[in-house]
Design an enzyme around this catalytic site. Structure first.
Site, PDB file in Angstrom:
ATOM      1  CB  THR A  10      -0.815  -1.611  14.001  1.00 61.18           C
ATOM      2  OG1 THR A  10      -0.842  -3.014  13.721  1.00 61.18           O
ATOM      3  CG2 THR A  10      -0.614  -1.364  15.482  1.00 61.18           C
ATOM      4  CG  ASP A  12       1.419  -5.963   7.878  1.00 62.13           C
ATOM      5  OD1 ASP A  12       0.744  -6.519   6.998  1.00 62.13           O
ATOM      6  OD2 ASP A  12       2.510  -6.394   8.270  1.00 62.13           O
ATOM      7  CD  GLU A  87      -6.413   2.083   3.877  1.00 59.40           C
ATOM      8  OE1 GLU A  87      -6.014   2.630   4.913  1.00 59.40           O
ATOM      9  OE2 GLU A  87      -5.845   1.107   3.356  1.00 59.40           O
TER      10      GLU A  87
HETATM   11  N1  LIG Z   1       2.659 -14.046   2.600  1.00 61.97           N
HETATM   12  C1  LIG Z   1       1.771 -14.059   3.582  1.00 61.97           C
HETATM   13  N2  LIG Z   1       1.354 -15.203   4.142  1.00 61.97           N
HETATM   14  C2  LIG Z   1       0.436 -15.221   5.132  1.00 61.97           C
HETATM   15  N3  LIG Z   1      -0.129 -14.120   5.635  1.00 61.97           N
HETATM   16  C3  LIG Z   1       0.239 -12.959   5.118  1.00 61.97           C
HETATM   17  C4  LIG Z   1       1.200 -12.836   4.079  1.00 61.97           C
HETATM   18  N4  LIG Z   1       1.352 -11.524   3.774  1.00 61.97           N
HETATM   19  C5  LIG Z   1       0.526 -10.867   4.617  1.00 61.97           C
HETATM   20  N5  LIG Z   1      -0.135 -11.726   5.417  1.00 61.97           N
HETATM   21  C6  LIG Z   1      -1.126 -11.406   6.461  1.00 61.97           C
HETATM   22  O1  LIG Z   1      -1.854 -10.288   6.043  1.00 61.97           O
HETATM   23  C7  LIG Z   1      -1.881  -9.332   7.103  1.00 61.97           C
HETATM   24  C8  LIG Z   1      -2.037  -7.973   6.488  1.00 61.97           C
HETATM   25  O2  LIG Z   1      -3.332  -7.931   5.917  1.00 61.97           O
HETATM   26  P1  LIG Z   1      -4.002  -6.601   5.387  1.00 61.97           P
HETATM   27  O3  LIG Z   1      -5.454  -6.912   5.307  1.00 61.97           O
HETATM   28  O4  LIG Z   1      -3.324  -6.150   4.144  1.00 61.97           O
HETATM   29  O5  LIG Z   1      -3.675  -5.601   6.604  1.00 61.97           O
HETATM   30  P2  LIG Z   1      -4.219  -4.148   6.950  1.00 61.97           P
HETATM   31  O6  LIG Z   1      -5.400  -3.844   6.084  1.00 61.97           O
HETATM   32  O7  LIG Z   1      -4.568  -4.217   8.416  1.00 61.97           O
HETATM   33  O8  LIG Z   1      -3.062  -3.223   6.744  1.00 61.97           O
HETATM   34  C9  LIG Z   1      -0.593  -9.568   7.846  1.00 61.97           C
HETATM   35  O9  LIG Z   1      -0.655  -9.181   9.198  1.00 61.97           O
HETATM   36  C10 LIG Z   1      -0.462 -11.084   7.766  1.00 61.97           C
HETATM   37  O10 LIG Z   1      -1.211 -11.689   8.805  1.00 61.97           O
HETATM   38  C1  LIG Z   2       0.678   5.550  10.256  1.00 63.01           C
HETATM   39  C2  LIG Z   2       0.223   6.291   9.050  1.00 63.01           C
HETATM   40  C3  LIG Z   2      -0.226   5.618   7.945  1.00 63.01           C
HETATM   41  N1  LIG Z   2      -0.627   6.300   6.847  1.00 63.01           N
HETATM   42  C4  LIG Z   2      -1.092   5.574   5.663  1.00 63.01           C
HETATM   43  C5  LIG Z   2      -0.175   4.500   5.147  1.00 63.01           C
HETATM   44  C6  LIG Z   2      -1.120   3.546   4.436  1.00 63.01           C
HETATM   45  O1  LIG Z   2      -1.327   4.035   3.127  1.00 63.01           O
HETATM   46  C7  LIG Z   2      -2.419   3.690   5.256  1.00 63.01           C
HETATM   47  C8  LIG Z   2      -2.664   2.539   6.203  1.00 63.01           C
HETATM   48  O2  LIG Z   2      -2.993   1.411   5.451  1.00 63.01           O
HETATM   49  P1  LIG Z   2      -3.099  -0.081   6.081  1.00 63.01           P
HETATM   50  O3  LIG Z   2      -3.986  -0.775   5.100  1.00 63.01           O
HETATM   51  O4  LIG Z   2      -3.712   0.041   7.442  1.00 63.01           O
HETATM   52  O5  LIG Z   2      -1.715  -0.622   6.133  1.00 63.01           O
HETATM   53  O6  LIG Z   2      -2.278   4.888   6.017  1.00 63.01           O
HETATM   54  C9  LIG Z   2      -0.630   7.687   6.846  1.00 63.01           C
HETATM   55  O7  LIG Z   2      -1.042   8.309   5.863  1.00 63.01           O
HETATM   56  N2  LIG Z   2      -0.204   8.350   7.940  1.00 63.01           N
HETATM   57  C10 LIG Z   2       0.238   7.722   9.046  1.00 63.01           C
HETATM   58  O8  LIG Z   2       0.644   8.393  10.028  1.00 63.01           O
END
Ligand SMILES: Nc1ncnc2c1ncn2[C@@H]1O[C@H](COP(=O)(O)OP(=O)(O)O)[C@@H](O)[C@H]1O
Ligand SMILES: Cc1cn([C@H]2C[C@H](O)[C@@H](COP(=O)(O)O)O2)c(=O)[nH]c1=O
Length: 214
Positions: A10, A12, A87
């Protein structure tokens, strides 16, 4: 054997963080990678993690040819030992096929990171192609959680605080940004189906007219 690996989860759940860690570990051993992304929240040409780390990346639009770029890069005498694509959901099926060709013809590992489904629970075209073509699919170990404590498996979009299930597939945005018009929240399937975000659950809990969901 080089591989096309799809790291999915997902929003985050730590995908970009893992991409940065893979880059760090390999470059620390003298390997050279090429990093690509598209529509990162931090802006063009950046791969960023919510933990605060980021690195430069090549911004790849719809017409970007990954395979052609690699061939030009290598035939110009430059080095590439692996490829990172963040992405990945935003890339076209043809671009995912180019990534597979980089693995098969240029013999490089390609690590692709992305969310599998959109806010309507539908596969992104790029993610669908990765599921079809990847040598391996890895689900990230760090689980994002729904407000109820269950593992979050789905991405919800909110507009002005309310969950929506119609709209453009691509709208760049973030989780935990209450002030923004379009936001996202990760939910378990049960609460995604019921359109029960954390705010909706709170509102239901304090309303005397509504029975609690949980
Ligand atoms: N302040 C924080 N302290 C510790 N971990 C954090 C913090 N903020 C975010 N995270 C960690 O970073 C993760 C999000 O990382 P990120 O690589 O940006 O996610 P994604 O690319 O999957 O959207 C969160 O699920 C959490 O585990
Ligand atoms: C569910 C969903 C997400 N997005 C966009 C929102 C964010 O810019 C990225 C995902 O980034 P992450 O690093 O994995 O948090 O995707 C979108 O455009 N459409 C969607 O339905």
């Amino acid at each position: 054997m080089p591989e096309l690996v799809f790291f999915s989860g997902t929003m985050d759940c730590g995908k970009s963080t893992l991409a940065l860690q893979i880059e760090h570990n390999r470059s620390a051993r003298g390997l050279e990678g090429l990093i690509f992304t598209r529509n990162d929240r931090a802006g063009e040409g950046v791969l960023s993690s919510r933990l605060g780390l980021e690195t430069k990346a090549v911004e790849a639009a719809d017409d970007f040819d990954f395979y052609g770029y690699l061939v030009t890069h290598l035939s110009g005498g430059a080095r590439a030992d692996y490829v990172i694509v963040d992405e990945a959901q935003f890339f076209t099926p043809d671009q995912i096929d180019q990534l597979a060709r980089i693995v098969d013809d240029l013999r490089l590992d390609v690590f692709a990171f992305g969310i599998t489904t959109d806010f309507r629970t539908r596969l992104f075209p790029g993610s669908r192609r990765l599921v079809e073509m990847a040598d391996r699919i890895e689900v990230l170990q760090v689980e994002a959680l729904c407000w109820c404590g269950a593992r979050a498996t789905h991405n919800a979009r909110t507009v002005d605080g309310k969950m929506v299930v119609e709209g453009e597939q691509v709208v760049v945005g973030d989780v935990n940004r209450p002030g923004t018009a379009t936001g996202y929240e990760v939910l378990c399937r049960r609460h995604h189906i019921r359109r029960m975000t954390a705010a909706a659950a709170r509102a239901a809990a304090i309303s005397p007219d509504v029975l609690p969901v949980d």
